[in-house]
Structures are given as structure tokens and as C-alpha cells.
Design a protein around this motif. Structure first.
Motif, PDB file in Angstrom:
ATOM      1  N   ASP A 226       0.848  -1.193   0.000  1.00  0.00           N
ATOM      2  CA  ASP A 226       0.000   0.000   0.000  1.00  0.00           C
ATOM      3  C   ASP A 226       0.881   1.241   0.000  1.00  0.00           C
ATOM      4  O   ASP A 226       2.008   1.217   0.521  1.00  0.00           O
ATOM      5  N   LYS A 228       0.780   5.332   0.964  1.00  0.00           N
ATOM      6  CA  LYS A 228       0.055   6.417   1.617  1.00  0.00           C
ATOM      7  C   LYS A 228       0.522   7.759   1.059  1.00  0.00           C
ATOM      8  O   LYS A 228       1.721   8.030   0.982  1.00  0.00           O
ATOM      9  N   THR A 243       3.631  10.716  -2.487  1.00  0.00           N
ATOM     10  CA  THR A 243       3.829   9.607  -1.551  1.00  0.00           C
ATOM     11  C   THR A 243       4.488  10.052  -0.252  1.00  0.00           C
ATOM     12  O   THR A 243       5.550  10.664  -0.259  1.00  0.00           O
ATOM     13  N   GLU A 258       6.065   0.246   8.078  1.00  0.00           N
ATOM     14  CA  GLU A 258       5.782   1.449   7.298  1.00  0.00           C
ATOM     15  C   GLU A 258       7.074   2.248   7.137  1.00  0.00           C
ATOM     16  O   GLU A 258       7.717   2.614   8.124  1.00  0.00           O
TER      17      GLU A 258
END
Length: 278
Positions: A226, A228, A243, A258
Motif C-alpha cells: 500500500d 500512503k 507519496t 511502514e
């Protein structure tokens, strides 16, 4: 996990030429192809057999059907499509997906490579001069061509044309029966070196994904799942569509990581900010 295992490459279009050497050297697998399963049954580029499912469903079916025919547990398949680039709308793009399926370890690793490097083209032609001009434009005879009466008429379809004499012969045969002839680039990998190069890039990307291991359980395929957005504008600090971070998730143990600022940018240029440059 893969060393000394047999890896089926589900293709009838020569893709093993660029996939097998890379994966055999890096993973220790032994690659092979099989004629037991015809991948064209799931769809053809020339359209006489339409692809019924989306890309990922088609890829999974291609892997599963191929494994059923060979009684294996490790397979790789490729699926490509051609059309407008998703962001450069005026240009054609080659959109290639590769999927590695390991049923023994219940593992799927997939990658995507979108490239502007393609000769994808088609035209309705009325004379041999137009035909030869088109052929030069798309890189014939190194790249194959397909002839048929019209875009939606698949009668008398001839694929894999790679020499001038054959091209003119079939064009004249069709021209005797029709006012014009439809010509298109043959996008099957063995007839399209440009596409084969894009598949090679996708294979390299797949190898990198396989070699990316989960920090917690060491399962291959620890890749970005994914993205973000929200990278702040350098001037006003408002979130932009750029991004901010990448999220990695292990498909085995569900470990997450992350990574912020993956492009080594703390702020975005104000020209991409909806507030500063509406």
C-alpha cells in the motif's frame, strides 16, 4: 525455499528465454515449459478469443491450470495488455504482470511493469504502399504482424508474419475479397522483441520481490502492499497527493512495516500542491 525445485513457466510464446536464465541463476530452480496447457485458451491479443477475466484472475487461472496439467507446485505466469498509458494518456503502454505461485508454501508474489517502450499499433489499409509504410514504422520484420479483413472480422486471420513476401501475399489475398485490410502488430512475446525486453524487466522486478524477506519470519515477497499519500507541501505544509510512506505486509505472518519518505523527500514542490498551485 526454492533451491533445487522445478519451476514451470506457463507460456507458449517463448517467455522462458528471458525468465528462466535469471531465476535459475539467482534462485537455484530448474525451469521448464509444458505443451500440456494452451495459455491462449484464456485469451489472445488478436481478439479471436477474448480475455473474460481481469488480469490477476487470468494470471491465477493460468498458474493453476498449468499446474494441474503438470502435477507441480511451483509456477510463474505472465499476462500483458496494451493501450493508453495510465498517466501519459496520449501514448501507448505495455502493462506486464508476473505472478509466482508456490502452492507448496501457499505463497503468491506478483509484480507489475508499465512501459512506454512498445510498438503496439494497428491500422486499416487500402494499398500495399500503406502496408509497407506501416511495417517500417513498427519495426518489421524483427517484429511480427497480423493481417485480417477488419478489426472485428477474424476470418482468414494470419499471425506471425515476419517476412515481406508472406506479408504481401496474404495482403493481396485479403484485398481480393475486401476493400481494405486490417493490420496490427503481433504482440505475442516471441514475435515482439520490444515486449520481450519489458517482460525481462518485470522478471528482474519479480526476482527482487522474491529476494525481499520478511524481517520477522523470512518469508519471500515482503514488498510494498500500500502507498500512503500526504507528503506536505514545502511552502504551506498542506498534504499533497505525493507519496508519504510505503506499507510492507508479510502475507505469511502479517508483520507490517511502514517506511516514511521512501523517495528521500521530506516535502513536495509547491507546484504539486492544490493549495499553492490550484
Amino acid at each position: 525455499m526454492f533451491d533445487q525445485r522445478r519451476l514451470l513457466i506457463a507460456t507458449k510464446h517463448g517467455k522462458e528465454q528471458v525468465i528462466a536464465p535469471l531465476l535459475e541463476k539467482a534462485l537455484g530452480v530448474s525451469c521448464f515449459v509444458s505443451a500440456e496447457f494452451d495459455t491462449d485458451t484464456l485469451g489472445t491479443f488478436s481478439g479471436e478469443i477474448p480475455r473474460k477475466d481481469d488480469v490477476l484472475t487470468t494470471l491465477r487461472n493460468k498458474c493453476l491450470f498449468a499446474l494441474e496439467k503438470t502435477d507441480g507446485d511451483l509456477v510463474i505466469a505472465s499476462e500483458g495488455s496494451f493501450g493508453p498509458h495510465p498517466s501519459v494518456f496520449f501514448a501507448h503502454a505495455d502493462d506486464e504482470w508476473l505472478l509466482l505461485m508456490d502452492t507448496k508454501n501457499n505463497l503468491e508474489i506478483k509484480v507489475r511493469e508499465i512501459s512506454l517502450e512498445t510498438n503496439f499499433n494497428a491500422a486499416t489499409l487500402a494499398c500495399e504502399t500503406e502496408l509497407l509504410d506501416f511495417a517500417v514504422k513498427v519495426g518489421f520484420p524483427n517484429h511480427g504482424l497480423i493481417l485480417r479483413p477488419s478489426e472485428n472480422n477474424f476470418a482468414n486471420l494470419t499471425k506471425g508474419i515476419t517476412d515481406k513476401a508472406t506479408l504481401i501475399h496474404h495482403f493481396r489475398l485479403l484485398k481480393q475479397m475486401h476493400d481494405s485490410v486490417y493490420v496490427e502488430t503481433d504482440m505475442r512475446a516471441q514475435y515482439n522483441p520490444t515486449r520481450m525486453r519489458v517482460i525481462a524487466k518485470a522478471a528482474q522486478k519479480l526476482l527482487e520481490a522474491v529476494q525481499s524477506l520478511c524481517p520477522q519470519c523470512s518469508t519471500p515477497g515482503f514488498v510494498v502492499t500500500d502507498i500512503k499519500t500526504g507528503l506536505p507541501c514545502e511552502w504551506c505544509k498542506s498534504p499533497t497527493n505525493s507519496t508519504l510512506s510505503h506499507l510492507y505486509v508479510c502475507q505469511k505472518c502479517a508483520f507490517k512495516n511502514e517506511v516514511h519518505h521512501p523517495h528521500q523527500k521530506q516535502y513536495e514542490d509547491p507546484m504539486y500542491c492544490h493549495c499553492c498551485n490550484p
